[in-house]
Design a protein around this motif. Sequence first.
Motif, PDB file in Angstrom:
ATOM      1  N   ALA A  18       0.834  -1.199   0.000  1.00 31.48           N
ATOM      2  CA  ALA A  18       0.000   0.000   0.000  1.00 31.48           C
ATOM      3  C   ALA A  18       0.870   1.250   0.000  1.00 31.48           C
ATOM      4  CB  ALA A  18      -0.929  -0.012   1.209  1.00 31.48           C
ATOM      5  N   SER A  19       1.957   1.208   0.765  1.00 31.24           N
ATOM      6  CA  SER A  19       2.763   2.426   0.843  1.00 31.24           C
ATOM      7  C   SER A  19       3.496   2.657  -0.479  1.00 31.24           C
ATOM      8  CB  SER A  19       3.691   2.389   2.060  1.00 31.24           C
ATOM      9  OG  SER A  19       4.973   1.972   1.681  1.00 31.24           O
ATOM     10  N   SER A  22       0.944   4.046  -2.856  1.00 33.60           N
ATOM     11  CA  SER A  22       0.511   5.419  -2.619  1.00 33.60           C
ATOM     12  C   SER A  22       1.577   6.428  -3.037  1.00 33.60           C
ATOM     13  CB  SER A  22       0.074   5.619  -1.160  1.00 33.60           C
ATOM     14  OG  SER A  22       1.039   5.069  -0.317  1.00 33.60           O
ATOM     15  N   LEU A  25       0.846   7.746  -6.463  1.00 31.29           N
ATOM     16  CA  LEU A  25      -0.424   8.412  -6.742  1.00 31.29           C
ATOM     17  C   LEU A  25      -0.251   9.900  -7.028  1.00 31.29           C
ATOM     18  CD1 LEU A  25      -2.681   6.838  -3.948  1.00 31.29           C
ATOM     19  CD2 LEU A  25      -2.316   6.077  -6.303  1.00 31.29           C
ATOM     20  N   ARG A  30      -7.188   8.026  -6.074  1.00 32.54           N
ATOM     21  CA  ARG A  30      -7.562   7.328  -4.842  1.00 32.54           C
ATOM     22  C   ARG A  30      -7.153   5.860  -4.919  1.00 32.54           C
ATOM     23  NH1 ARG A  30     -13.474   8.866  -4.564  1.00 32.54           N
ATOM     24  NH2 ARG A  30     -12.761  10.154  -6.281  1.00 32.54           N
ATOM     25  N   LEU A  31      -6.681   5.359  -3.795  1.00 34.68           N
ATOM     26  CA  LEU A  31      -6.257   3.969  -3.712  1.00 34.68           C
ATOM     27  C   LEU A  31      -7.272   3.208  -2.868  1.00 34.68           C
ATOM     28  CD1 LEU A  31      -3.988   1.811  -4.142  1.00 34.68           C
ATOM     29  CD2 LEU A  31      -3.029   2.586  -1.978  1.00 34.68           C
ATOM     30  N   ILE A  41      -6.817   1.589  -8.274  1.00 33.18           N
ATOM     31  CA  ILE A  41      -6.494   3.019  -8.260  1.00 33.18           C
ATOM     32  C   ILE A  41      -7.518   3.722  -9.138  1.00 33.18           C
ATOM     33  CG2 ILE A  41      -4.838   4.774  -8.983  1.00 33.18           C
ATOM     34  CD1 ILE A  41      -2.627   2.759  -8.349  1.00 33.18           C
TER      35      ILE A  41
END
Length: 380
Positions: A18-19, A22, A25, A30-31, A41
């Motif tokens: 997740a990190s 992100s 992005l 938005r994730l 995404i």
Amino acid sequence: MNDTAGHTFGNGLLVQTASRLSRMLGKNDRLVRLGGDEFAIVRECMDRGEDIGEMANRLKAAFQEPLRFGGRQAVLTVSMGLAIYPDHARTPEELMQFCDMAVYKAKEAGRNTWRMYDKSMSDSLYRRAALEEKLKQAMAWREFELHYMPQIESGTGVIRGVEALVRWRDSDGQLIQPGDFIPLAEETGMIVTLGEWILRTACQAQVNWKQQLGRDVLMSVNISAVQLKARDFANTVRRIVWETGIDPAYLELEITESMLIESMDSVKPVLDRLREIGVQIALDDFGTGYSSLNYLRLLPITQLKIDKSFTNRLEEVEADRTIVESIIDLVHKLNLRVVAEGIETEAQYRILHELQCDFLQGYLFSRPVDEEGIQNLLRV
Ligand code: C2E
Ligand code: CA
Ligand code: CA
Ligand code: CA
């Protein structure tokens, strides 16, 4: 969307993934975690000129470095599906559905890549749904029929038995071959009902022929893995034997090696029960899977069918001849009988006869024929 290979998607991996995602992005992106190892995404107001494939490539590249967590590391392959609203989808639900189809295609293409949704992806899904609907109807309308292919005793040329092969006569009168509907019937579980019909019809035919011809013909019926694993398969067989009055010694069920590979332990007790009922068991397509002399030792198999890929080239390929010869020798030492499939030429026939193959089957003797056709062959 990500794909873990060989790792359970624990919390450490989840946080790291997740990190890293992100970091990729933009400010309007938005994730969303969809569950398991799947993420979406959502990129809003994308500039039409922006190359979305370029973006997917950047995402993929971002995962080339292994993820590190708690002193361990993992390499993820990233399979992505892309779809655009409103170009492709009309609703958010449809958008997600189309992304999903595209991911599936990316995985089919060997993973660690991306696919953009296109209309053919839903077309093939609709075609499948339509075929499934037709198959259900065919079952209700009894559009299936059995054709039969003789098995010859190699010493005498006498027909000792037949293999039942299912056909689908659709509403336009067109004959559809099993390769075009058995896989779907298996995926949908419909093969269980269809298979029961096939078994009952074949047993009934065997009994009718006995009454008309005064002799027992061995009836071989193909059994799919799905049937064999379904609850109560042995009981179904017992019931059909009882209802039709067939002598079980003249019923042979054909199973394939591939069924045994994943589920040897669950299949063996079923086969044992079938042998108790008194039916024969043939191992079909022998030599095409991971063979497997072990199966011959551990399972109550009564006959083996050498696949046509070996008999095909008997004349030209010395190695195939050697393999077939050793299979026949071995099978005989185990006191089993052996059938060779796919005999198309006189030369193949001669070779197999010399190698003392017990039974032969193939276009040289007859193609699969309908009930009337096989009765004519059995009469001579
Ligand atoms: P299989 O069990 O290996 O059946 C033999 C297939 O090879 C048959 O195709 C037959 O027509 C073909 N064949 C036999 N001899 C020759 C030959 O000399 N040359 C050539 N080129 N082909 C030959 P078919 O009827 O299209 O069946 C294909 C497969 O579909 C079968 O392979 C079997 O796996 C499956 N199948 C057929 N009927 C049933 C059924 O009633 N139930 C289940 N579960 N599967 C079935
Ligand atoms: Ca996955
Ligand atoms: Ca077969
Ligand atoms: Ca076969």
